[in-house]
Design a protein around this motif. Structure first.
Motif, PDB file in Angstrom:
ATOM      1  N   VAL A 101      -7.225   3.324  -2.040  1.00 34.16           N
ATOM      2  CA  VAL A 101      -6.049   2.566  -1.603  1.00 34.16           C
ATOM      3  C   VAL A 101      -5.656   2.937  -0.176  1.00 34.16           C
TER       4      VAL A 101
ATOM      5  N   LYS B  50       0.831  -1.202   0.000  1.00 34.32           N
ATOM      6  CA  LYS B  50       0.000   0.000   0.000  1.00 34.32           C
ATOM      7  C   LYS B  50       0.865   1.251   0.000  1.00 34.32           C
TER       8      LYS B  50
ATOM      9  N   VAL C  26      -2.179  -4.354  -0.350  1.00 30.28           N
ATOM     10  CA  VAL C  26      -3.515  -4.306  -0.936  1.00 30.28           C
ATOM     11  C   VAL C  26      -3.590  -5.267  -2.116  1.00 30.28           C
TER      12      VAL C  26
END
Length: 347
Positions: free
Chosen positions: A308, A248, A316
């Protein structure tokens, strides 16, 4: 001109003009020393009209005087400050009125779930990033809350993103419940509950109560109108053709480092690349684990970044279905927070 004629041109009553004279905001051009009659000049009309308009906004006299005697830039700042205060006060009045109305109701409340305070507060903040204001659809400014024996689900959407998070309640409800709750009031209630080990949610006809052990109970109003059929959307998603697992932090940094309103993603040969659309620059490789077909897809920065950034955990998972289909963004290790982000035209 005499006070009556000036009143007609300015929209202020003679009594109001006398009051503003005494207050020092709008003294007449001349006062007859014998009769005491007030006379005004044509050049005072603009100030009088502005004074009337400001008072129609319920602006205090001190603020009116400051605005009338300020330049355009400072006057606009003072006006914005006043409007913000009025809106906040109106929201507080509306909230207190809703609390009173709920207390007057003779319908008993329905316990819908008991949840850990900090967990609920985090979930509300995460999902609320997908809500919207000023769309003309009241329900989009809130969260859909659904409770059953197994879970408590929060869902928000602005029609470009849809976020949903499922929590396991410490105490399940006696029967299922669903409703759409005001987002701003929900944010305040959740924040106040963050330090509470357990928050009990109690539904009443016009809203939802947050009950805590310290009795600092908060009330959130229900919003009118239907909430978008998100379950139909989730059920109609196409087959995932490409999957990418990525840090991420790395993906957010790649998005932050590139200018432009739109961000392009290219998945090819087992790798992921980022490029802001419209810029003649090389693709930036981003370390990722990729499987499936190659594709290019384009997002608005304001859609991709919050989708996100709110993911739980360090990694992610992007499930892609094509350049014109929603991408599913969720935590690689935890699937209880899921966000759908709509791409934009390849253009």
């Amino acid at each position: 001109m005499p006070i009556g004629a000036f009143a007609g041109r300015s929209g202020l009553t003679p009594s109001a003009l006398r009051f503003y004279d005494d207050a020092g905001l709008l003294p007449p051009a001349r006062v007859d020393p014998v009769s005491g009659y007030r006379y005004y000049g044509a050049g005072q009309v603009a100030r009088a009209v502005m004074l009337r308009r400001l008072r129609e906004l319920a602006m205090p006299l001190a603020s009116v005087e400051a605005m009338l005697d300020s330049g355009a830039e400072e006057a606009c700042r003072l006006l914005d400050t006043h409007v913000t205060k009025v809106v906040e006060e109106a929201a507080e009045v509306r909230r207190k009125a809703a609390v009173i109305a709920s207390a007057l109701s003779t319908v008993p409340g329905q316990s819908i779930a008991a949840v850990k305070g900090p967990v609920l507060a985090d979930a509300v903040e995460q999902v609320l990033t997908s809500s919207a204001h000023g769309t003309g659809i009241p329900a989009l400014a809130g969260l859909r809350i659904e409770a059953n024996a197994e879970s408590l689900t929060l869902t928000g959407t602005d029609r470009y993103r849809l976020s949903t998070r499922t929590l396991v309640p410490a105490e399940p409800p006696a029967r299922a419940w669903a409703g759409t709750v005001d987002g701003q009031e929900l944010r305040a209630a959740a924040a106040a509950s963050r330090r509470s080990p357990l928050v009990r949610l109690e539904a009443v006809p016009d809203g939802l109560w947050f009950r805590t052990a310290d009795r600092d109970d908060r009330f959130c109003r229900s919003l009118p109108g239907p909430f978008p059929d998100h379950r139909l959307l989730l059920a109609s998603l196409g087959e995932v053709t490409t999957r990418a697992t990525i840090s991420k932090e790395v993906l957010l940094r790649a998005v932050e480092d590139h200018p432009g309103e739109h961000i392009g993603l290219r998945v090819a040969q087992g790798a992921l690349y980022v490029l802001p659309t419209g810029h003649e620059r090389p693709w930036v490789p981003v370390p990722a684990t990729v499987t499936g077909r190659s594709l290019r897809i384009r997002f608005a920065l304001t859609t991709l970044y919050p989708a996100v950034s709110t993911a739980i955990g360090p990694d992610v998972l992007l499930d892609l279905r094509g350049h014109d289909q929603p991408v599913t963004i969720r935590s690689a290790g935890r699937g209880d927070l899921t966000t759908l982000a709509m791409p934009v035209s390849p253009g």
